[in-house]
Write a protein that holds these residues in place. Structure first.
Motif, PDB file in Angstrom:
ATOM      1  N   ILE A  11       0.843  -1.190   0.000  1.00  0.00           N
ATOM      2  CA  ILE A  11       0.000   0.000   0.000  1.00  0.00           C
ATOM      3  C   ILE A  11       0.882   1.245   0.000  1.00  0.00           C
ATOM      4  O   ILE A  11       1.811   1.354   0.791  1.00  0.00           O
ATOM      5  CB  ILE A  11      -0.937  -0.013   1.215  1.00  0.00           C
ATOM      6  CG1 ILE A  11      -1.942  -1.158   1.081  1.00  0.00           C
ATOM      7  CG2 ILE A  11      -1.655   1.322   1.374  1.00  0.00           C
ATOM      8  CD1 ILE A  11      -2.849  -1.326   2.282  1.00  0.00           C
ATOM      9  N   THR A  12       0.584   2.167  -0.899  1.00  0.00           N
ATOM     10  CA  THR A  12       1.373   3.393  -1.009  1.00  0.00           C
ATOM     11  C   THR A  12       0.609   4.641  -0.581  1.00  0.00           C
ATOM     12  O   THR A  12       1.219   5.665  -0.289  1.00  0.00           O
ATOM     13  CB  THR A  12       1.876   3.576  -2.447  1.00  0.00           C
ATOM     14  OG1 THR A  12       0.754   3.552  -3.351  1.00  0.00           O
ATOM     15  CG2 THR A  12       2.849   2.464  -2.833  1.00  0.00           C
ATOM     16  N   SER A  13      -0.715   4.572  -0.571  1.00  0.00           N
ATOM     17  CA  SER A  13      -1.482   5.719  -0.095  1.00  0.00           C
ATOM     18  C   SER A  13      -2.809   5.258   0.480  1.00  0.00           C
ATOM     19  O   SER A  13      -3.373   4.243   0.047  1.00  0.00           O
ATOM     20  CB  SER A  13      -1.724   6.743  -1.218  1.00  0.00           C
ATOM     21  OG  SER A  13      -2.659   6.254  -2.156  1.00  0.00           O
ATOM     22  N   VAL A  14      -3.293   6.030   1.452  1.00  0.00           N
ATOM     23  CA  VAL A  14      -4.576   5.757   2.108  1.00  0.00           C
ATOM     24  C   VAL A  14      -5.334   7.069   2.212  1.00  0.00           C
ATOM     25  O   VAL A  14      -4.815   8.052   2.755  1.00  0.00           O
ATOM     26  CB  VAL A  14      -4.380   5.164   3.512  1.00  0.00           C
ATOM     27  CG1 VAL A  14      -5.726   4.956   4.199  1.00  0.00           C
ATOM     28  CG2 VAL A  14      -3.604   3.856   3.454  1.00  0.00           C
ATOM     29  N   THR A  15      -6.548   7.079   1.688  1.00  0.00           N
ATOM     30  CA  THR A  15      -7.415   8.245   1.803  1.00  0.00           C
ATOM     31  C   THR A  15      -8.696   7.824   2.507  1.00  0.00           C
ATOM     32  O   THR A  15      -9.476   7.027   1.968  1.00  0.00           O
ATOM     33  CB  THR A  15      -7.754   8.839   0.430  1.00  0.00           C
ATOM     34  OG1 THR A  15      -6.544   9.183  -0.255  1.00  0.00           O
ATOM     35  CG2 THR A  15      -8.609  10.088   0.583  1.00  0.00           C
ATOM     36  N   ASP A  16      -8.891   8.323   3.703  1.00  0.00           N
ATOM     37  CA  ASP A  16     -10.042   7.930   4.518  1.00  0.00           C
ATOM     38  C   ASP A  16     -11.122   8.992   4.377  1.00  0.00           C
ATOM     39  O   ASP A  16     -10.928  10.143   4.771  1.00  0.00           O
ATOM     40  CB  ASP A  16      -9.602   7.766   5.972  1.00  0.00           C
ATOM     41  CG  ASP A  16     -10.666   7.120   6.838  1.00  0.00           C
ATOM     42  OD1 ASP A  16     -11.663   6.627   6.279  1.00  0.00           O
ATOM     43  OD2 ASP A  16     -10.503   7.126   8.066  1.00  0.00           O
ATOM     44  N   ARG A  17     -12.257   8.592   3.801  1.00  0.00           N
ATOM     45  CA  ARG A  17     -13.373   9.522   3.610  1.00  0.00           C
ATOM     46  C   ARG A  17     -14.578   9.038   4.409  1.00  0.00           C
ATOM     47  O   ARG A  17     -14.570   7.964   4.987  1.00  0.00           O
ATOM     48  CB  ARG A  17     -13.743   9.619   2.129  1.00  0.00           C
ATOM     49  CG  ARG A  17     -12.589   9.976   1.209  1.00  0.00           C
ATOM     50  CD  ARG A  17     -13.123  10.244  -0.207  1.00  0.00           C
ATOM     51  NE  ARG A  17     -13.966   9.162  -0.688  1.00  0.00           N
ATOM     52  CZ  ARG A  17     -13.517   8.067  -1.290  1.00  0.00           C
ATOM     53  NH1 ARG A  17     -12.218   7.887  -1.461  1.00  0.00           N
ATOM     54  NH2 ARG A  17     -14.357   7.138  -1.715  1.00  0.00           N
ATOM     55  N   ASP A  18     -15.632   9.839   4.405  1.00  0.00           N
ATOM     56  CA  ASP A  18     -16.822   9.460   5.151  1.00  0.00           C
ATOM     57  C   ASP A  18     -17.477   8.228   4.550  1.00  0.00           C
ATOM     58  O   ASP A  18     -17.999   7.382   5.278  1.00  0.00           O
ATOM     59  CB  ASP A  18     -17.819  10.619   5.171  1.00  0.00           C
ATOM     60  CG  ASP A  18     -19.036  10.291   6.019  1.00  0.00           C
ATOM     61  OD1 ASP A  18     -18.863  10.102   7.237  1.00  0.00           O
ATOM     62  OD2 ASP A  18     -20.152  10.193   5.461  1.00  0.00           O
ATOM     63  N   ASP A  19     -17.451   8.089   3.211  1.00  0.00           N
ATOM     64  CA  ASP A  19     -18.182   6.999   2.570  1.00  0.00           C
ATOM     65  C   ASP A  19     -17.315   5.783   2.275  1.00  0.00           C
ATOM     66  O   ASP A  19     -17.845   4.707   1.963  1.00  0.00           O
ATOM     67  CB  ASP A  19     -18.824   7.480   1.269  1.00  0.00           C
ATOM     68  CG  ASP A  19     -17.803   7.990   0.266  1.00  0.00           C
ATOM     69  OD1 ASP A  19     -16.713   8.430   0.699  1.00  0.00           O
ATOM     70  OD2 ASP A  19     -18.084   7.943  -0.944  1.00  0.00           O
TER      71      ASP A  19
END
Length: 416
Positions: A126-134
């Motif tokens: 894993i190189t990036s993680v974007t945590d959003r509401d959905d």
């Protein structure tokens, strides 16, 4: 009704346990593993405390018992190999546990029993993680992208994905214990038997030999570096000859089976060196991201029970998530970030007392376990003799009772 999707980073005990239980409770699961293929091998781990019950619920007790290391007990030896003391191994959770198994063998059992619907991807990170509401969006070095309901980080003590979500030192407190361990598999000889043999020498040095079920012997060289420089500090761990040379300098004159271990390390294909580091975190969750196993709370071999905690965490995580949708199955169609956060908070609350119980290594334990001088070694032997005497053996046996609790496991209903 569409199934929720979890991405799990790490395909060893913690990650595979989480994958097994999440799939059994109705999740689609993708496991991402940085190694190019499944990693066999490794040293002894065991199933202790509440992990026994988790294993029983999976129906895998017989499979783990069949993979037993064949170890029958634990003895402390002198320089000539004679036994000076024996550690308690009575009951399922003695120094040598009833369910003692190699890390790779345990992970293989979990891998082979994964239900349909779990995808395992090797050779990717894993190189990036974007945590959003959905959703939580994960991208990888192979340019894969996953929009998932949950990310589970199960990578180990030096997790790279953890650093994408949590910041040191506020979120992550790594604690160097001042101990280096070198692990490897060496040829078995006629002098080896079914016991874990443990030799302690002056200079903060230990030598360990343990049987395995594959006709070889698992060896460990462990040493403390309090007040002096670690010989391996500037050595590239991938350079086996340099690692072995540094270990030979450190272990000069130790005796017993040291020369044999060094010779075995020079040719083994699984030499591994680790600087023992505990991980302490005020929270193992953020949004839709959860940490499990060593990535969350590495207790190190000094604390003990790491494999049992990792294994149990997969069950507790799945049970905590399932509880959020028990009364409202329709909510699984649109899993909100709030419901995930509530589930992860419940997971944290249930696991933390087990972890806290073994993370708090008392001050002075490293110095006692790895004496520097002959006086210190003599004191260690004297204390061992008292603690392992018949009147106090039951007290000594409590040290190995980890991952144990009087609380029932969280309820969990497996999907049909």
């Amino acid at each position: 009704m569409s199934a929720p999707h979890a991405v799990i980073s790490g395909a060893s005990i913690a990650g595979l346990s989480a994958a097994w239980w999440l799939r059994r409770t109705g999740w689609d699961v993708t496991v991402i593993e940085r190694a190019p293929a499944f990693r066999d091998g490794g040293q002894n781990v065991d199933v202790r405390g509440v992990a026994h019950e988790v294993l029983e619920r999976m129906g895998l007790v017989d499979a783990v018992r069949a993979a037993n290391t064949t170890e029958t007990g634990t003895v402390l030896v002198t320089q000539d190999g004679s036994v000076r003391a024996e550690l308690p191994s009575d009951g399922p959770d003695g120094a040598t546990a009833e369910l003692e198994v190699l890390r790779g063998d345990f992970a293989r059992i979990l891998l082979d029993d994964l239900p349909d619907g779990v995808e395992v991807v090797y050779g990717d990170t894993i190189t990036s993680v974007t945590d959003r509401d959905d959703a939580v969006t994960v991208t990888t070095s192979a340019r894969r992208r996953f929009d998932a309901d949950l990310l589970v980080v199960a990578e180990g003590v030096r997790s790279s994905t953890r650093s994408l979500v949590f910041n040191a030192p506020d979120d992550v407190d790594p604690r160097d214990l001042g101990v280096t361990m070198a692990f490897g598999t060496i040829p078995r000889t006629a002098s080896d038997d079914g016991r874990w043999r443990w030799y302690t020498a002056v200079g903060g040095r230990q030598v360990h030999l343990r049987p395995d079920p594959h006709g070889t012997t698992r060896a460990i060289l462990a040493y403390a570096t309090e007040g002096d420089q670690d010989d391996l500090g500037d050595v590239d761990s991938r350079d086996r000859s340099a690692v072995v040379a540094a270990l030979a300098r450190r272990y000069e004159g130790v005796g017993w089976e040291t020369d044999r271990v060094l010779a075995g390390f020079a040719t083994t294909d699984d030499l591994y060196v680790d600087r023992l580091t505990q991980i302490r975190m005020p929270s193992w969750r953020r949004g839709r991201v959860a940490l499990v196993g060593d990535a969350a709370w590495c207790v190190t071999p000094m604390g003990g029970g790491g494999a049992s905690l990792a294994f149990t965490s997969g069950y507790v995580l799945a049970a905590s998530l399932a509880a959020q949708f028990r009364d409202d199955p329709a909510a699984r169609d649109d899993i909100s970030s709030a419901s995930v956060e509530r589930a992860l908070a419940a997971f944290d609350d249930w696991m933390r007392p087990l972890v806290d119980d073994v993370q708090g290594i008392p001050s002075g334990v490293v110095r006692f376990a790895y004496p520097r001088s002959r006086v210190g070694l003599a004191a260690r032997w004297a204390v061992d003799a008292v603690l392992l005497s018949t009147p106090l053996r039951s007290l000594a046996a409590r040290v190995t009772r980890v991952a144990d609790t009087d609380r029932p496991l969280p309820p969990l209903t497996v999907a049909s």
